[in-house]
Design a protein around this motif. Structure first.
Motif, short mmCIF file in Angstrom:
data_model
loop_
_atom_site.label_atom_id
_atom_site.label_comp_id
_atom_site.label_asym_id
_atom_site.label_seq_id
_atom_site.Cartn_x
_atom_site.Cartn_y
_atom_site.Cartn_z
N MET A 61 0.85 -1.20 0.00
CA MET A 61 0.00 0.00 0.00
C MET A 61 0.88 1.24 0.00
O MET A 61 1.88 1.30 0.70
N LYS A 62 0.47 2.21 -0.79
CA LYS A 62 1.22 3.46 -0.89
C LYS A 62 0.27 4.63 -0.62
O LYS A 62 -0.93 4.55 -0.88
N MET A 63 0.85 5.73 -0.14
CA MET A 63 0.05 6.91 0.12
C MET A 63 0.86 8.16 -0.18
O MET A 63 2.04 8.27 0.19
N ILE A 64 0.22 9.09 -0.88
CA ILE A 64 0.80 10.40 -1.16
C ILE A 64 0.21 11.41 -0.18
O ILE A 64 -1.02 11.54 -0.08
N PHE A 65 1.07 12.12 0.52
CA PHE A 65 0.64 13.19 1.43
C PHE A 65 0.98 14.52 0.75
O PHE A 65 2.15 14.91 0.68
N ARG A 66 -0.05 15.19 0.23
CA ARG A 66 0.15 16.45 -0.48
C ARG A 66 -0.15 17.63 0.43
O ARG A 66 -1.19 17.68 1.07
N GLY A 67 0.75 18.60 0.47
CA GLY A 67 0.56 19.81 1.25
C GLY A 67 0.40 21.00 0.32
O GLY A 67 1.26 21.24 -0.54
N ASP A 68 -0.69 21.75 0.48
CA ASP A 68 -0.98 22.89 -0.39
C ASP A 68 -0.61 24.22 0.27
O ASP A 68 -0.40 24.30 1.47
N ASP A 69 -0.54 25.26 -0.57
CA ASP A 69 -0.51 26.66 -0.14
C ASP A 69 0.87 27.20 0.23
O ASP A 69 0.97 28.24 0.91
N LEU A 70 1.95 26.59 -0.23
CA LEU A 70 3.26 27.20 -0.01
C LEU A 70 3.27 28.57 -0.70
O LEU A 70 2.96 28.68 -1.88
N GLY A 71 3.61 29.61 0.06
CA GLY A 71 3.65 30.96 -0.50
C GLY A 71 2.47 31.82 -0.13
O GLY A 71 2.50 33.03 -0.35
N ILE A 72 1.42 31.23 0.46
CA ILE A 72 0.25 32.04 0.80
C ILE A 72 0.58 33.04 1.89
O ILE A 72 0.02 34.14 1.93
N SER A 73 1.48 32.67 2.81
CA SER A 73 1.94 33.59 3.85
C SER A 73 3.21 33.01 4.48
O SER A 73 3.49 31.81 4.35
N GLU A 74 3.96 33.84 5.18
CA GLU A 74 5.19 33.35 5.80
C GLU A 74 4.88 32.34 6.90
O GLU A 74 5.60 31.36 7.09
N GLY A 75 3.81 32.57 7.66
CA GLY A 75 3.45 31.64 8.72
C GLY A 75 3.16 30.25 8.17
O GLY A 75 3.62 29.24 8.70
N VAL A 76 2.38 30.19 7.10
CA VAL A 76 2.08 28.90 6.48
C VAL A 76 3.36 28.27 5.94
O VAL A 76 3.57 27.04 6.05
N ASN A 77 4.24 29.07 5.37
CA ASN A 77 5.50 28.53 4.86
C ASN A 77 6.28 27.78 5.95
O ASN A 77 6.81 26.69 5.72
N TYR A 78 6.36 28.38 7.13
CA TYR A 78 7.10 27.74 8.22
C TYR A 78 6.42 26.46 8.69
O TYR A 78 7.09 25.48 9.04
N GLY A 79 5.09 26.46 8.71
CA GLY A 79 4.38 25.25 9.09
C GLY A 79 4.56 24.13 8.07
O GLY A 79 4.69 22.95 8.44
N LEU A 80 4.57 24.49 6.79
CA LEU A 80 4.83 23.49 5.76
C LEU A 80 6.25 22.94 5.86
O LEU A 80 6.48 21.73 5.70
N LEU A 81 7.20 23.82 6.15
CA LEU A 81 8.58 23.37 6.34
C LEU A 81 8.66 22.33 7.44
O LEU A 81 9.29 21.28 7.28
#
Length: 252
Positions: free
Chosen positions: A1-21
């Motif tokens: 079994m395989k699973m892709i974990f996709r994270g959206d919205d890089l660049g929407i704000s600096e706060g979101v950028n750090y959370g995605l990192l």
């Protein structure tokens, strides 16, 4: 079994950028999509550019300003030259998005993506808008540039690529859901699929998000879940391999 974990919205704000990192470094994210038109897009890319992550274009026509000349895309922008909100677009009785105008802006965002990253996106999809004309424009541009078009909501796309979306979850009155219960409820679907995909919007909150996004508390909650020991143990327990679009396509 395989699973892709996709994270959206890089660049929407600096706060979101750090959370995605954090969700990439300490968590399960295997793909992340950048919004090329947003002011924090370059900041987001600089944070993750040295990490081996599958990087896609999270094309945006419903937040902020377009890259192309607003006069050339009147069906996409209001009198101030800014994009109509996703709420406005998704609640229209008629799809008034002009496909050629939409392609013009999508092409401009692709050019900006390449300017920022120095390469083409490894996958290509859209942010928050469910207009058929918009999705057609995305697919047209993807085909023109030989890009991997990602549309897991489309059953035909799922069958073609053998990647299946999980069921939608239900939000509570705070705009949240229980990701632990959700994953347990989806185990049977995951086990029957060759590869499943699940989309997250992890991030830390800042003033821009609080003022401009309907996704607020859900972002740090998903960040915490993606980085949790529970998720690591759960994936190991059920022998679920985390992959990205690049790895999965090579394995077919």
């Amino acid at each position: 079994m395989k699973m892709i974990f996709r994270g959206d919205d890089l660049g929407i704000s600096e706060g979101v950028n750090y959370g995605l990192l954090k969700s990439i470094q300490d968590g399960a994210l295997s793909c992340v999509g950048i919004m090329p038109n947003m002011e924090s897009a370059r900041h987001g890319y600089q944070l993750i550019k040295d990490i081996d992550i599958c990087l896609g274009q999270h094309t945006n026509i419903c937040l902020g300003k377009p890259i192309s000349n607003p006069a050339l895309i009147p069906s996409l922008v209001n009198d101030n030259g800014e994009f109509y909100s996703s709420h406005d677009i998704n609640h229209r009785q008629e799809d008034i998005i002009d496909i050629l105008e939409c392609e013009l802006e999508i092409e401009a965002q692709l050019k900006r993506f390449i300017e920022i990253t120095g390469k083409k996106p490894e996958y290509f999809e859209g942010h928050a808008v469910f207009s058929k004309n918009y999705l057609q424009a995305l697919e047209n541009v993807a085909k023109r540039h030989h890009l991997f078009y990602d549309n897991p909501m489309d059953p035909n796309w799922q069958k073609q690529h053998h990647i299946y979306s999980l069921d939608f979850f239900s939000f509570d009155e705070k705009g949240l859901y229980d990701p632990y219960t959700y994953f347990e409820s989806q185990l049977a679907n995951i086990q029957k699929n060759e590869c499943s995909i699940v989309v997250f919007h992890p991030g830390f909150l800042d003033q821009y998000i609080l003022e401009r996004s309907s996704y607020t508390l859900i972002r740090p909650m998903e960040c915490e879940f993606l980085c949790s020991q529970w998720l690591k143990d759960w994936l190991e327990k059920y022998h679920i391999q985390v992959v990205n679009f690049r790895d999965y396509q090579k394995g077919l």
